[in-house]
Write an enzyme that holds these catalytic residues in place. Structure first.
Site, PDB file in Angstrom:
ATOM      1  N   ASP A  89      -4.186 -25.624 -44.682  1.00  0.00           N
ATOM      2  CA  ASP A  89      -5.449 -25.975 -45.327  1.00  0.00           C
ATOM      3  C   ASP A  89      -5.299 -27.153 -46.280  1.00  0.00           C
ATOM      4  O   ASP A  89      -4.636 -27.041 -47.314  1.00  0.00           O
ATOM      5  CB  ASP A  89      -5.963 -24.751 -46.081  1.00  0.00           C
ATOM      6  CG  ASP A  89      -7.192 -25.038 -46.903  1.00  0.00           C
ATOM      7  OD1 ASP A  89      -8.027 -25.851 -46.468  1.00  0.00           O
ATOM      8  OD2 ASP A  89      -7.336 -24.453 -47.995  1.00  0.00           O
ATOM      9  N   SER A  92      -6.636 -26.752 -50.279  1.00  0.00           N
ATOM     10  CA  SER A  92      -6.021 -25.953 -51.334  1.00  0.00           C
ATOM     11  C   SER A  92      -4.545 -26.311 -51.409  1.00  0.00           C
ATOM     12  O   SER A  92      -4.051 -27.088 -50.595  1.00  0.00           O
ATOM     13  CB  SER A  92      -6.218 -24.452 -51.074  1.00  0.00           C
ATOM     14  OG  SER A  92      -5.542 -24.048 -49.893  1.00  0.00           O
ATOM     15  N   ASN A  94      -1.692 -23.926 -52.530  1.00  0.00           N
ATOM     16  CA  ASN A  94      -0.696 -22.867 -52.683  1.00  0.00           C
ATOM     17  C   ASN A  94      -0.385 -22.212 -51.345  1.00  0.00           C
ATOM     18  O   ASN A  94      -1.223 -22.188 -50.439  1.00  0.00           O
ATOM     19  CB  ASN A  94      -1.197 -21.776 -53.635  1.00  0.00           C
ATOM     20  CG  ASN A  94      -1.276 -22.239 -55.061  1.00  0.00           C
ATOM     21  OD1 ASN A  94      -2.252 -22.878 -55.452  1.00  0.00           O
ATOM     22  ND2 ASN A  94      -0.264 -21.938 -55.848  1.00  0.00           N
ATOM     23  N   TRP A  96       0.372 -18.526 -49.836  1.00  0.00           N
ATOM     24  CA  TRP A  96       0.463 -17.096 -50.081  1.00  0.00           C
ATOM     25  C   TRP A  96       0.448 -16.341 -48.768  1.00  0.00           C
ATOM     26  O   TRP A  96      -0.141 -16.783 -47.780  1.00  0.00           O
ATOM     27  CB  TRP A  96      -0.602 -16.586 -51.049  1.00  0.00           C
ATOM     28  CG  TRP A  96      -2.037 -16.623 -50.635  1.00  0.00           C
ATOM     29  CD1 TRP A  96      -2.975 -17.545 -50.982  1.00  0.00           C
ATOM     30  CD2 TRP A  96      -2.721 -15.651 -49.818  1.00  0.00           C
ATOM     31  NE1 TRP A  96      -4.196 -17.222 -50.429  1.00  0.00           N
ATOM     32  CE2 TRP A  96      -4.064 -16.067 -49.719  1.00  0.00           C
ATOM     33  CE3 TRP A  96      -2.328 -14.479 -49.177  1.00  0.00           C
ATOM     34  CZ2 TRP A  96      -5.026 -15.347 -48.997  1.00  0.00           C
ATOM     35  CZ3 TRP A  96      -3.280 -13.762 -48.444  1.00  0.00           C
ATOM     36  CH2 TRP A  96      -4.616 -14.201 -48.372  1.00  0.00           C
ATOM     37  N   TYR A 129     -13.496 -15.144 -57.600  1.00  0.00           N
ATOM     38  CA  TYR A 129     -14.655 -15.833 -57.043  1.00  0.00           C
ATOM     39  C   TYR A 129     -15.790 -14.847 -56.881  1.00  0.00           C
ATOM     40  O   TYR A 129     -15.638 -13.663 -57.190  1.00  0.00           O
ATOM     41  CB  TYR A 129     -14.300 -16.520 -55.723  1.00  0.00           C
ATOM     42  CG  TYR A 129     -13.462 -15.707 -54.794  1.00  0.00           C
ATOM     43  CD1 TYR A 129     -12.078 -15.826 -54.798  1.00  0.00           C
ATOM     44  CD2 TYR A 129     -14.047 -14.818 -53.908  1.00  0.00           C
ATOM     45  CE1 TYR A 129     -11.304 -15.077 -53.943  1.00  0.00           C
ATOM     46  CE2 TYR A 129     -13.281 -14.073 -53.049  1.00  0.00           C
ATOM     47  CZ  TYR A 129     -11.906 -14.190 -53.074  1.00  0.00           C
ATOM     48  OH  TYR A 129     -11.142 -13.430 -52.225  1.00  0.00           O
ATOM     49  N   ASP A 267     -11.220 -31.892 -44.934  1.00  0.00           N
ATOM     50  CA  ASP A 267     -10.756 -30.531 -45.198  1.00  0.00           C
ATOM     51  C   ASP A 267     -10.547 -29.772 -43.893  1.00  0.00           C
ATOM     52  O   ASP A 267     -11.497 -29.389 -43.224  1.00  0.00           O
ATOM     53  CB  ASP A 267     -11.783 -29.809 -46.070  1.00  0.00           C
ATOM     54  CG  ASP A 267     -11.354 -28.408 -46.454  1.00  0.00           C
ATOM     55  OD1 ASP A 267     -10.218 -28.015 -46.129  1.00  0.00           O
ATOM     56  OD2 ASP A 267     -12.160 -27.699 -47.078  1.00  0.00           O
ATOM     57  N   THR A 270     -12.258 -26.164 -43.437  1.00  0.00           N
ATOM     58  CA  THR A 270     -13.711 -25.998 -43.280  1.00  0.00           C
ATOM     59  C   THR A 270     -14.087 -26.383 -41.860  1.00  0.00           C
ATOM     60  O   THR A 270     -13.812 -27.499 -41.420  1.00  0.00           O
ATOM     61  CB  THR A 270     -14.488 -26.888 -44.279  1.00  0.00           C
ATOM     62  OG1 THR A 270     -14.156 -26.489 -45.609  1.00  0.00           O
ATOM     63  CG2 THR A 270     -15.980 -26.752 -44.083  1.00  0.00           C
TER      64      THR A 270
END
Length: 385
Positions: A89, A92, A94, A96, A129, A267, A270
């Site tokens: 992605d 973003s 990070n 995880w 969020y 992006d 998306t």
């Protein structure tokens, strides 16, 4: 989270001797017709939260990738390596992976007890969020991305994915690997791309996406794959080192202007092409499109559609009718457009997601802080019925 500038070592910009391109096949799950409409409707407010956040925070960087983005590939974490399917992605920063999974789901989880190279960190990782939290804690372990290896890399073990809801429970991917810039990294930890560049393993500080249309795609680290594009690259300098953001000179439908100057973010997380409500409405009105659930748009599949083009650094990048249509059911087609309103100072903003990236092979040039665009080769433009 305050922005954090991380200086790259001078040696990082020097090509690694004998380094090869690291290739990753990307798989894609297709929505059915109703799922496609619902996913567009549900994702709109989340996109506004994602990009409307204050620079240096990441209040909504996860959920959009699981609600709409469906391109994913495998990495391994730990020793021996535990396979995790992740979304790569660019929106973003990070990495995880899940330590637990929802009941009755098929996600692969990471168990640090099974890894001989695991190192405890324990710092809380949490993103809040609108629909709920995603949380866990940081750990360090060996992360392998194809033939690239990051030792003692800090990533998050996620223990609570409840905020992702049904979209995550049914998804085929397990975690997310962010390819954005350091300033939006939660906790200020080095991003995956920063760590790869600093490790000296890449021939060039570059990665590139080929998103197959109704077929798997490919992500390459360390350069570009010449078979996936035609012609030359047009390079556009970044206007921000948060997301992969550039200045937008304008947008038009045929010869009709639908937007003036603004910003555009490329992006991979998306799946749609999103823009300000007034601009998307102008496009819809011009095409005679009908609103579906307030955010998605449908059109007669036989209707003529002029090219929708975006001007970046003075050059037009056009999308044709076949590029803009996501799915068809009978004579009704769903357009790959969605409205999203991001307030100043970031807005007006366009998000050039997978709809755009299927048409254009995109080179993310980390070292020179720019994006390169070339027309994707052998693109399939058949409708999904």
């Amino acid at each position: 989270m305050p922005a954090r500038a991380l200086a790259l070592a001078a040696a990082a910009s020097v090509p690694a001797v004998g380094a090869e391109l690291a290739r990753f096949p990307l798989q894609r799950r297709e929505f059915d017709f109703q799922e496609r409409i619902e996913s567009i409707h549900l994702s709109a407010s989340r996109m506004e939260a994602r990009y409307g956040a204050v620079e240096g925070t990441t209040s909504d960087v996860v959920i959009q990738d699981y609600q709409n983005a469906e391109y994913y590939g495998d990495i391994t974490v730990g020793t021996p390596g535990q396979t995790e399917s992740v979304i790569f992605d660019t929106g973003s920063s990070n990495l995880w992976v899940p330590q637990t999974k929802p009941w009755f789901s098929s996600h692969k989880v990471y168990s640090h007890d099974k890894s001989s190279t695991y190192k405890k960190n324990g710092t809380v990782f949490k993103i809040q969020y609108g629909s709920g939290p995603v949380s866990g804690y940081y750990s360090s372990d060996t992360v392998s991305i194809g033939n690239l290896q990051l030792k003692d890399y800090t990533f998050a073990e996620v223990t609570d994915t409840s905020g992702l809801g049904l979209a995550y429970r049914l998804g085929k991917f397990d975690g997310i690997l962010g390819l954005g810039w350091d300033s939006i990294s939660v906790g200020g930890v080095p991003t995956p791309m920063h760590a790869l560049v600093e490790s000296g393993q890449l021939a060039e500080p570059v990665f590139a996406f080929y998103l197959g249309n109704n077929q798997p795609g490919e992500l390459v680290f360390g350069g570009v794959d010449h078979k996936h594009y035609t012609g030359d690259f047009t390079f556009v300098p970044l206007s921000s080192e948060t997301y992969w953001e550039v200045d937008l000179n304008g947008a038009k439908l045929g010869s009709f202007s639908v937007a003036g100057q603004g910003k555009a973010i490329v992006d991979s997380g998306t799946s749609l092409l999103a823009g300000p409500t007034d601009a998307i409405k102008a496009i819809a009105d011009k095409l005679g499109a009908k609103s579906v659930m307030g955010k998605a748009y449908s059109i007669d599949c036989n209707a003529d559609i002029a090219d929708l083009s975006f001007t970046l650094d003075g050059k037009d990048f056009a999308l044709k009718k076949a590029d803009l249509i996501l799915q068809a059911q009978g004579s009704t087609c769903i357009l790959g457009l969605m409205s999203v309103d991001v307030p100043p100072p970031r807005g007006p903003l366009w998000i050039l997601g997978d709809v755009f990236m299927r048409k254009y092979y995109v080179q993310f040039d980390w070292g020179n802080k720019r994006l390169g665009f070339a027309e994707a080769a052998q693109a399939v433009t058949e409708l999904v019925v």
